[in-house]
Scaffold this motif. Structure first.
Motif, PDB file in Angstrom:
ATOM      1  N   ALA A 177       0.810  -1.219   0.000  1.00 62.01           N
ATOM      2  CA  ALA A 177       0.000   0.000   0.000  1.00 62.01           C
ATOM      3  C   ALA A 177       0.841   1.266   0.000  1.00 62.01           C
ATOM      4  O   ALA A 177       0.295   2.363  -0.163  1.00 62.01           O
ATOM      5  N   CYS A 178       2.146   1.131   0.179  1.00 66.25           N
ATOM      6  CA  CYS A 178       3.011   2.309   0.259  1.00 66.25           C
ATOM      7  C   CYS A 178       3.190   2.915  -1.127  1.00 66.25           C
ATOM      8  O   CYS A 178       3.645   2.248  -2.060  1.00 66.25           O
ATOM      9  N   GLU A 179       2.868   4.195  -1.266  1.00 65.91           N
ATOM     10  CA  GLU A 179       2.972   4.891  -2.546  1.00 65.91           C
ATOM     11  C   GLU A 179       4.386   5.393  -2.826  1.00 65.91           C
ATOM     12  O   GLU A 179       4.692   5.786  -3.943  1.00 65.91           O
ATOM     13  N   GLY A 180       5.233   5.413  -1.817  1.00 64.09           N
ATOM     14  CA  GLY A 180       6.590   5.905  -1.997  1.00 64.09           C
ATOM     15  C   GLY A 180       7.168   6.372  -0.676  1.00 64.09           C
ATOM     16  O   GLY A 180       6.505   6.356   0.367  1.00 64.09           O
ATOM     17  N   ALA A 181       8.428   6.811  -0.719  1.00 60.34           N
ATOM     18  CA  ALA A 181       9.112   7.224   0.503  1.00 60.34           C
ATOM     19  C   ALA A 181       8.432   8.427   1.149  1.00 60.34           C
ATOM     20  O   ALA A 181       8.277   8.489   2.374  1.00 60.34           O
ATOM     21  N   ALA A 182       8.015   9.398   0.344  1.00 62.91           N
ATOM     22  CA  ALA A 182       7.364  10.583   0.901  1.00 62.91           C
ATOM     23  C   ALA A 182       6.038  10.226   1.558  1.00 62.91           C
ATOM     24  O   ALA A 182       5.685  10.769   2.615  1.00 62.91           O
ATOM     25  N   HIS A 183       5.311   9.315   0.954  1.00 65.60           N
ATOM     26  CA  HIS A 183       4.037   8.874   1.526  1.00 65.60           C
ATOM     27  C   HIS A 183       4.250   8.262   2.907  1.00 65.60           C
ATOM     28  O   HIS A 183       3.508   8.556   3.857  1.00 65.60           O
ATOM     29  N   ALA A 184       5.269   7.413   3.040  1.00 64.34           N
ATOM     30  CA  ALA A 184       5.553   6.797   4.335  1.00 64.34           C
ATOM     31  C   ALA A 184       6.025   7.827   5.348  1.00 64.34           C
ATOM     32  O   ALA A 184       5.617   7.813   6.514  1.00 64.34           O
ATOM     33  N   LEU A 185       6.890   8.731   4.917  1.00 63.99           N
ATOM     34  CA  LEU A 185       7.433   9.739   5.825  1.00 63.99           C
ATOM     35  C   LEU A 185       6.342  10.656   6.375  1.00 63.99           C
ATOM     36  O   LEU A 185       6.353  11.021   7.558  1.00 63.99           O
ATOM     37  N   LEU A 186       5.386  11.006   5.550  1.00 63.35           N
ATOM     38  CA  LEU A 186       4.368  11.964   5.962  1.00 63.35           C
ATOM     39  C   LEU A 186       3.183  11.314   6.667  1.00 63.35           C
ATOM     40  O   LEU A 186       2.591  11.923   7.567  1.00 63.35           O
ATOM     41  N   ASN A 187       2.839  10.083   6.291  1.00 58.92           N
ATOM     42  CA  ASN A 187       1.541   9.543   6.691  1.00 58.92           C
ATOM     43  C   ASN A 187       1.576   8.259   7.506  1.00 58.92           C
ATOM     44  O   ASN A 187       0.537   7.874   8.047  1.00 58.92           O
ATOM     45  N   TYR A 188       2.703   7.578   7.595  1.00 58.66           N
ATOM     46  CA  TYR A 188       2.739   6.300   8.308  1.00 58.66           C
ATOM     47  C   TYR A 188       3.053   6.545   9.782  1.00 58.66           C
ATOM     48  O   TYR A 188       4.198   6.783  10.156  1.00 58.66           O
TER      49      TYR A 188
END
Length: 353
Positions: free
Chosen positions: A84-95
């Protein structure tokens, strides 16, 4: 990562300012992460500016290089394991599992430096904001993914090895009012399903799988699978590192058949020639595993003895036994097909710029 964020800003203009303030204005991953965590931890008592100075100060200490390396390894773990991870920025901001873990790593360093009041304050804020309670004394390895994270509890003397994946609702706790070393010790490459409870000063060996909802009260040897309440060893995990594969379906588990164990313990009862012949023929045709064949032979011997007592012929029970062997063969074939399914392609962590 900056290129990824620029694409995200172009897709959603309403978030351009947010992306600029959280990532684009910084030249490194650690600076962006510290700023983002500072805003998350801020409240009326301690503002984001004070939190930024505290967190940045820890990264400037000799331990800072190690912390940045752990931050990158954890981020890479999410990108590799979570579809489900859209990318590094997605994980950094939302996980929140990632953010809470990184804040807990900083708290751990503060705990080691006897700044325990600040470490406990971070633990409290992480619990309030992200819904995960990690004691700052807990030791956590590299490449750890805490998926969803809600309800996660790690006790003071708990230890988590490298390359582990832990889902929401997992507790690494004690068994009561014991003091001292009282929490679980996890090896490397372990997968723990949602809602599992691991209690007491026990050792979970490398490469273990623990099924969702299990209550583990005993140590587990390496590469075993445990399930149930209380948990029991039900099979052997076939992957080298289940925590990296994250296959919760238990398809890559070589299960221990309790019937086979009972059959071996019985040592064979003799007789049942027609039954055994029928089972052997079906097993040879379908490629049934040796353990399944032994189980069928043992059950056929018992069936023949019962039929002899009732005056029935041995051949009477051959057909249902052969059908059972064929069903076992079909199940074995389905498991082999599941094991041969392609693995998800790993995505490398690109440089920050």
């Amino acid at each position: 990562m900056c290129g990824e964020v620029q694409d995200m800003a172009a897709e959603e203009p309403a978030l351009r300012r947010y992306y600029r303030n959280t990532i684009l204005q910084y030249d490194s991953l650690d600076c962006a992460l510290v700023h983002h965590l500072s805003n998350k931890l801020a409240n009326d008592s301690v503002g984001s500016g004070e939190w930024y100075k505290l967190l940045e100060g820890v990264l400037r200490e000799p331990c800072g290089g190690k912390l940045v390396e752990l931050m990158r390894a954890d981020l890479q773990a999410i990108m590799t394991r979570d579809p489900a991870c859209e990318g590094a920025a997605h994980a950094l901001l939302n996980y929140k599992g990632y953010l809470g873990l990184q804040a807990s790593r900083v708290a751990h360093e503060l705990w080691l430096r006897k700044r325990r009041s600040l470490a406990l304050a971070i633990q409290s804020r992480v619990s309030e904001i992200f819904g995960m309670d990690i004691h700052p004394a807990c030791r956590i390895g590299r490449g750890v993914m805490i998926d969803h994270a809600t309800g996660v509890v790690f006790g003071e003397t708990a230890v988590i090895g490298d390359d582990c994946t832990i889902l929401h609702g997992v507790t690494l706790g004690g068994t009561g009012k014991d003091r001292g070393d009282r929490h679980p010790k996890l090896g490397c490459g372990i997968l723990i399903g949602a809602g599992a409870l691991i209690l007491g000063n026990i050792r979970i060996g490398d490469g273990c799988k623990i099924a969702a909802g299990s209550v583990v009260l005993m140590s587990l040897p390496a590469h075993t699978t445990a399930a149930g309440v209380p948990a029991k060893i039900v099979g052997r995990a076939m992957e080298d590192k289940p925590g990296c594969e994250v296959d919760q379906s238990l398809s890559n588990v070589s299960f221990f058949d309790p019937r086979a164990l009972r059959a071996r313990a019985a040592g064979g009862s003799g007789g049942g020639g027609a039954h055994a012949a029928a089972v052997a023929a079906a097993a040879a045709a379908k490629g049934v595993r040796r353990d399944a064949l032994r189980v069928s032979q043992a059950s056929s011997a018992r069936g023949a003895a019962e039929e002899g007592a009732e005056g029935g012929g041995q051949a009477k029970g051959a057909e249902p036994v052969a059908a059972a062997a064929a069903a076992d063969a079909r199940q074995e074939q389905q498991q082999q097909q599941q094991q041969q399914r392609p693995r998800p392609q790993q995505r490398p962590l690109r440089s920050f710029m």
